[in-house]
Scaffold this motif. Structure first.
Motif, mmCIF file in Angstrom:
data_model
loop_
_atom_site.group_PDB
_atom_site.id
_atom_site.type_symbol
_atom_site.label_atom_id
_atom_site.label_comp_id
_atom_site.label_asym_id
_atom_site.label_seq_id
_atom_site.Cartn_x
_atom_site.Cartn_y
_atom_site.Cartn_z
ATOM 1 N N SER A 1 -10.786 -2.729 -6.809
ATOM 2 C CA SER A 1 -10.081 -2.780 -5.537
ATOM 3 C C SER A 1 -8.775 -2.005 -5.647
ATOM 4 O O SER A 1 -8.257 -1.797 -6.758
ATOM 5 N N TRP A 2 -8.211 -1.622 -4.479
ATOM 6 C CA TRP A 2 -6.956 -0.890 -4.537
ATOM 7 C C TRP A 2 -5.833 -1.774 -5.093
ATOM 8 O O TRP A 2 -4.922 -1.292 -5.766
ATOM 9 N N GLY A 3 -5.924 -3.080 -4.830
ATOM 10 C CA GLY A 3 -4.911 -3.987 -5.354
ATOM 11 C C GLY A 3 -4.927 -4.039 -6.875
ATOM 12 O O GLY A 3 -3.880 -4.016 -7.522
ATOM 13 N N ASP A 4 -6.134 -4.125 -7.463
ATOM 14 C CA ASP A 4 -6.246 -4.131 -8.919
ATOM 15 C C ASP A 4 -5.825 -2.782 -9.498
ATOM 16 O O ASP A 4 -5.182 -2.718 -10.557
ATOM 17 N N HIS A 5 -6.201 -1.726 -8.796
ATOM 18 C CA HIS A 5 -5.792 -0.380 -9.243
ATOM 19 C C HIS A 5 -4.266 -0.252 -9.194
ATOM 20 O O HIS A 5 -3.649 0.340 -10.083
ATOM 21 N N PHE A 6 -3.659 -0.817 -8.144
ATOM 22 C CA PHE A 6 -2.206 -0.789 -7.992
ATOM 23 C C PHE A 6 -1.539 -1.479 -9.183
ATOM 24 O O PHE A 6 -0.571 -0.972 -9.770
ATOM 25 N N ALA A 7 -2.064 -2.639 -9.572
ATOM 26 C CA ALA A 7 -1.486 -3.373 -10.702
ATOM 27 C C ALA A 7 -1.606 -2.559 -11.989
ATOM 28 O O ALA A 7 -0.669 -2.519 -12.806
ATOM 29 N N ARG A 8 -2.737 -1.891 -12.162
ATOM 30 C CA ARG A 8 -2.921 -1.067 -13.363
ATOM 31 C C ARG A 8 -2.004 0.150 -13.348
ATOM 32 O O ARG A 8 -1.443 0.547 -14.375
ATOM 33 N N LEU A 9 -1.828 0.731 -12.174
ATOM 34 C CA LEU A 9 -0.916 1.867 -12.050
ATOM 35 C C LEU A 9 0.518 1.459 -12.378
ATOM 36 O O LEU A 9 1.251 2.185 -13.057
ATOM 37 N N HIS B 1 0.446 9.745 -10.258
ATOM 38 C CA HIS B 1 -0.463 9.757 -11.402
ATOM 39 C C HIS B 1 -1.894 10.021 -10.925
ATOM 40 O O HIS B 1 -2.746 9.133 -10.969
ATOM 41 N N PRO B 2 -2.182 11.225 -10.474
ATOM 42 C CA PRO B 2 -3.502 11.496 -9.898
ATOM 43 C C PRO B 2 -4.661 11.360 -10.877
ATOM 44 O O PRO B 2 -5.805 11.188 -10.461
ATOM 45 N N GLU B 3 -4.374 11.428 -12.186
ATOM 46 C CA GLU B 3 -5.460 11.300 -13.159
ATOM 47 C C GLU B 3 -5.824 9.841 -13.449
ATOM 48 O O GLU B 3 -6.884 9.575 -14.017
ATOM 49 N N LEU B 4 -4.983 8.920 -13.052
ATOM 50 C CA LEU B 4 -5.292 7.504 -13.257
ATOM 51 C C LEU B 4 -6.125 6.998 -12.082
ATOM 52 O O LEU B 4 -5.661 6.280 -11.211
ATOM 53 N N VAL B 5 -7.379 7.401 -12.061
ATOM 54 C CA VAL B 5 -8.250 7.103 -10.927
ATOM 55 C C VAL B 5 -8.742 5.664 -10.994
ATOM 56 O O VAL B 5 -8.729 5.016 -12.057
ATOM 57 N N ALA B 6 -9.181 5.172 -9.835
ATOM 58 C CA ALA B 6 -9.715 3.808 -9.774
ATOM 59 C C ALA B 6 -11.051 3.747 -10.498
ATOM 60 O O ALA B 6 -11.859 4.684 -10.435
ATOM 61 N N ASN B 7 -11.278 2.659 -11.185
ATOM 62 C CA ASN B 7 -12.562 2.450 -11.834
ATOM 63 C C ASN B 7 -13.610 2.079 -10.784
ATOM 64 O O ASN B 7 -13.281 1.615 -9.689
ATOM 65 N N GLU B 8 -14.864 2.244 -11.129
ATOM 66 C CA GLU B 8 -15.938 1.918 -10.193
ATOM 67 C C GLU B 8 -15.875 0.435 -9.824
ATOM 68 O O GLU B 8 -15.824 -0.436 -10.692
ATOM 69 N N TYR C 1 0.830 -1.208 0.000
ATOM 70 C CA TYR C 1 0.000 0.000 0.000
ATOM 71 C C TYR C 1 0.865 1.259 0.000
ATOM 72 O O TYR C 1 0.507 2.274 -0.596
ATOM 73 N N TYR C 2 2.010 1.188 0.660
ATOM 74 C CA TYR C 2 2.956 2.312 0.657
ATOM 75 C C TYR C 2 3.399 2.622 -0.769
ATOM 76 O O TYR C 2 3.446 3.790 -1.187
ATOM 77 N N ASN C 3 3.699 1.588 -1.531
ATOM 78 C CA ASN C 3 4.082 1.773 -2.932
ATOM 79 C C ASN C 3 2.902 2.246 -3.774
ATOM 80 O O ASN C 3 3.057 3.049 -4.703
ATOM 81 N N TYR C 4 1.721 1.750 -3.429
ATOM 82 C CA TYR C 4 0.509 2.171 -4.139
ATOM 83 C C TYR C 4 0.278 3.667 -3.954
ATOM 84 O O TYR C 4 -0.050 4.379 -4.910
ATOM 85 N N ILE C 5 0.459 4.146 -2.715
ATOM 86 C CA ILE C 5 0.272 5.568 -2.435
ATOM 87 C C ILE C 5 1.189 6.416 -3.315
ATOM 88 O O ILE C 5 0.771 7.428 -3.889
ATOM 89 N N GLN C 6 2.456 6.003 -3.424
ATOM 90 C CA GLN C 6 3.407 6.766 -4.234
ATOM 91 C C GLN C 6 2.953 6.844 -5.691
ATOM 92 O O GLN C 6 2.983 7.917 -6.301
#
Length: 399
Positions: A150-158, A140-147, A130-135
């Protein structure tokens, strides 16, 4: 320079950024006691918070579209309970996790830089992903999570998009873990800072170097210069700093509780006419694990507590072994708040504000460094623009 403050609390980061030359326009905070502190000081004419717009409530409910373009800095300390050692450590599963909300405000305002701070617990191995996810989320603030994502899936996409397709809005993010005592704060308070510069800002920034050290304090106590300066009787000259003295250490000594409280009278139940919030709080007692902060060392980290303020961290332990609670003003000194700044509310609420705060001196140090590099980036960009126009003019004449 223009700035916006999120999760402002009692105002530690706000005061520090103002001292560094930023002019905070809007502060967002949900706690009413903290908002009262900010409003009371603002309405009382305290210069560092003059004119601020205090938005009381959830930061996600603020209409940020009313803020005009050209914000230089967004700063803030999202609630630390999801990551603190005293909390449940639920991270993204904790509804108080406001890092996604922070990234959303950065997306909307597009500041040239941001300063986001939090507790050391965020760097624990249990939170490493999660620490790495936050960074990446801040980068990339415009790469928002999809509806529903999960944060884990969002992390992988980021991660995938960070190394391939880039968003229009990007930040270079540098996380740093620091001890406030190393920067002149009379308190051992570890904080992690995420400092980011927009990708079009050529900042060449690094975290400010430490100015104070434990070894320098040990040296000053070993050679008696510390004790002599405070006129401490020889029978009470007990060193508790567990480090070797380095005589050639160029840094200044860590500041101690005694240093911080110098000039303050002993507190009384009736308070002080000269010093705000300097009222004795009775009932302190020592027990295993709660021995207080020794007067001749930096204080332990002040704490807000989930179920009221714990006693051990917020007590003074004198040379004779006696303990008492810090007054609000003493705690404010340990957090390097100005003496003219009033903390609103009863002792528990005022101490909660201070326990959640960023030390003003540390905030100023970081913010001043950020501002200096923003100034330099502006200067270099302007000089480059002038050079390009001059070159274009010459080319036009030649043609």
């Amino acid at each position: 320079m223009r700035s916006i403050e999120l999760f402002a609390g009692g105002g530690g980061l706000t005061l520090g950024t103002h001292l560094a030359g930023f002019s905070t326009e809007v502060v967002a905070e949900w706690d009413r006691w903290s908002c009262d502190t900010l409003r009371e000081n603002r309405d009382g004419g305290y210069p560092l918070v003059r004119g601020i717009d205090v938005q009381e409530g959830d930061v996600r409910d603020v209409d940020w579209s009313t803020v005009s373009d050209g914000v230089d800095l967004v700063s803030g300390g999202p609630p630390c309970q999801p990551f603190s050692g005293g909390g449940k450590g639920a991270a993204a599963e904790d509804k108080r996790d406001m890092f996604p909300a922070t990234a959303e405000v950065i997306r909307q305002l597009r500041p040239r830089a941001f300063i986001v701070e939090n507790v050391r617990g965020l760097t624990r191995s249990a939170f490493s992903d999660y620490y790495n996810y936050i960074q990446l989320r801040l980068a990339h603030p415009e790469l928002v999570a999809n509806e529903g994502e999960s944060w884990g899936d969002h992390f992988a996409r980021l991660q995938a998009e960070h190394t391939s397709v880039r968003s229009d809005l990007q930040y270079k993010v540098l996380p740093t873990l620091v001890n406030a005592a190393d920067y002149g704060v009379p308190q051992q308070r570890w904080r992690v800072f995420f400092v980011g510069f927009r990708s079009d800002v050529d900042a060449e920034w690094s975290f400010p170097k430490a100015t104070h050290s434990a070894s320098a304090l040990r040296a000053s106590q070993d050679d008696d210069s510390y004790w002599d300066r405070h006129k401490v009787p020889k029978k009470y000259r007990t060193t508790s700093v567990r480090t070797a003295a380095l005589v050639d250490d160029p840094r200044k000594p860590w500041r101690t509780v005694r240093d911080a409280l110098q000039g303050l009278p002993s507190p009384t139940i009736n308070g002080s006419a000269k010093y705000l919030n300097h009222v004795l709080q009775p009932g302190a007692r020592s027990y295993p694990g709660h021995t207080g902060s020794y007067i001749d060392a930096p204080a332990k980290a002040l704490k807000a507590g989930v179920h009221g303020v714990p006693g051990g961290e917020n007590m003074l332990r004198d040379v004779d072994g006696s303990v008492r609670y810090f007054t609000v003003r003493e705690a404010a000194r340990l957090q390097t708040f100005p003496d003219r700044y009033r903390l609103h509310g009863p002792w528990t609420e005022a101490m909660r504000q201070l326990g959640n705060a960023v030390p003003v001196m540390l905030a100023e140090t970081v913010a001043l460094s950020v501002r200096e590099h923003l100034d330099l980036a502006t200067f270099h960009a302007a000089r480059t623009a002038v050079s390009r126009r001059a070159h274009a003019a010459r080319e036009s004449v030649i043609a």
